[in-house]
Design a protein around this motif. Sequence first.
Motif, PDB file in Angstrom:
ATOM      1  N   ASN A  95      18.760  94.738 109.432  1.00 46.91           N
ATOM      2  CA  ASN A  95      19.898  94.530 108.544  1.00 46.91           C
ATOM      3  C   ASN A  95      21.156  94.186 109.344  1.00 46.91           C
ATOM      4  N   LYS A  98      21.486  90.448 110.586  1.00 53.99           N
ATOM      5  CA  LYS A  98      21.667  89.346 109.641  1.00 53.99           C
ATOM      6  C   LYS A  98      23.055  88.748 109.783  1.00 53.99           C
ATOM      7  N   THR A 176      26.003  84.563  99.243  1.00 47.99           N
ATOM      8  CA  THR A 176      26.318  85.981  99.129  1.00 47.99           C
ATOM      9  C   THR A 176      26.912  86.253  97.757  1.00 47.99           C
ATOM     10  N   GLY A 190      23.653  89.824 100.702  1.00 51.18           N
ATOM     11  CA  GLY A 190      23.285  88.537 101.250  1.00 51.18           C
ATOM     12  C   GLY A 190      23.582  88.444 102.728  1.00 51.18           C
ATOM     13  N   SER A 192      21.350  85.091 101.189  1.00 43.18           N
ATOM     14  CA  SER A 192      19.990  84.915 100.697  1.00 43.18           C
ATOM     15  C   SER A 192      19.169  84.090 101.678  1.00 43.18           C
ATOM     16  N   SER A 193      17.868  84.340 101.637  1.00 35.54           N
ATOM     17  CA  SER A 193      16.928  83.677 102.541  1.00 35.54           C
ATOM     18  C   SER A 193      16.538  82.304 101.997  1.00 35.54           C
ATOM     19  N   SER A 198      17.737  88.116  98.916  1.00 38.08           N
ATOM     20  CA  SER A 198      18.384  88.904  99.964  1.00 38.08           C
ATOM     21  C   SER A 198      17.978  90.354  99.787  1.00 38.08           C
ATOM     22  N   SER A 199      17.834  91.059 100.894  1.00 43.06           N
ATOM     23  CA  SER A 199      17.587  92.492 100.844  1.00 43.06           C
ATOM     24  C   SER A 199      18.305  93.120 102.022  1.00 43.06           C
TER      25      SER A 199
END
Length: 464
Positions: A95, A98, A176, A190, A192-193, A198-199
């Motif tokens: 995390n 990122k 995001t 975010g 996002s991939s 997103s996680s």
Amino acid sequence: MDLVWDVVDQGRRATVDLLHGHEIDHSAPFSPDVPEDLRNWLPDLFDRFPIILPWEKPKPVDPALHNVWILENTAFRTPASGDHRPELAELQDANAAKPKMASEPGQTTQSVQPGSGGWEVEFVAAYFIKNSGKGLAHATASLVKQLNVDDHDEATKKRISARLEAFIDSVLPNRTVRISIDNKEEQTLGPSSYSGLSSGLLQLHFPPSAPQIQSNALTLPPPFGLPSTTVFAEEQGWGIISDIDDTIKVTQSTSPIGILKTTFTVETPQPITGMPELYVHIQRTLTLQPSTNTNTSTTQQPNPPPFFYLSASPYNLYPFLLHFRNTHYPPGTIILRDASWQNLGGLIASLQQNTQAYKADRMTKIHSWLPHRKFVCLGDSTQSDPEAYGEMARKYPGWIRAVFIRKVVGIAGMDERVKNAAGRFERAFEGLERGLWHVFTEPGELAGRVDELARDGEAMVGGE
């Protein structure tokens, strides 16, 4: 009509290939392999994935153009000093690695230290471009034809189209979204991939005002911004992990056509007879009451078991499954596969391939959040639930206290002699105490076993 669609579709694809062909990944590396027979008729969706250049920085979503779902989740206590959780540390490191946007007004920067009694929660969000689906009518027509839907059944065709939309709309990478958590703080999700997801773990910086709270995207009111409910789960107590298809929801097919028919044409998905009542009994019976819980942090209110609904279904079905769960079963986190494929056949592949590894991976994550709870796992015999639960029970001795497997019969496309064989279950749970797992046909068989678990749990808590 089909000829017209083919001409239009071929022309569109040729144009996209000419302009961006070298930039589009047609092999869909994030997808399971799509069976060849499904590729022959299910429409391609390769242009669901907008082209994002590597040097582009994350951008916030645009409420006029975008749609975001924030999936429901479960918060857990920040581990105390000395409570080493390697899997959680890996998630936290990932995390932290990122890419982040520059600080925004109101962004929280305070960190929660181990042992502070704070809360952490994984927020998962799905990002789409509104009304961007190309070929929705074509995809709908393909399913209508293959599923032998009556040409005059307008209600079913409309339902197929509505459920397909989440599979057709373009996903939104590198974005995001700002969210408000319980109207007490704002944080950013975010980016996002590639697959529009997103996680990330967030630290909450306030004491919860209730056992459940809501979060919502600041600029995306429903229906464009699907809000999220967060359930707070203390360190001790019970927890439930449950499969969905053919465990709590009627699917009754393992064939591609059967799964598509159940997913897209059934007006109202049906629960397995007796399972809603069983889950209510589980929730009520395994709730620790203040008088029986010696943990001082939870003596002021009951401590119910958090529910995790773990399915190999793709995240595109989240609203569909959320409505089903809300109608029939206790609240809980729905965990779905983050599959991202470029042909609708990927839906079938995601349901059938590598399900044991997928479920074991997600259960490892749940263990990293709540290693001190005692879990009950429920599944069925159609796929790999016994093997996944057996693997995790051996990996984390004492964490899983009971496994209940529904023996499914009369299902199309399943070899019952193999799937329901006693030897299969013996192998799946090899090395574990025989009393840990039970194969059942009627949900009513389990009520007494749940009562026994509650009595054993009270005895263990009383001795702590």
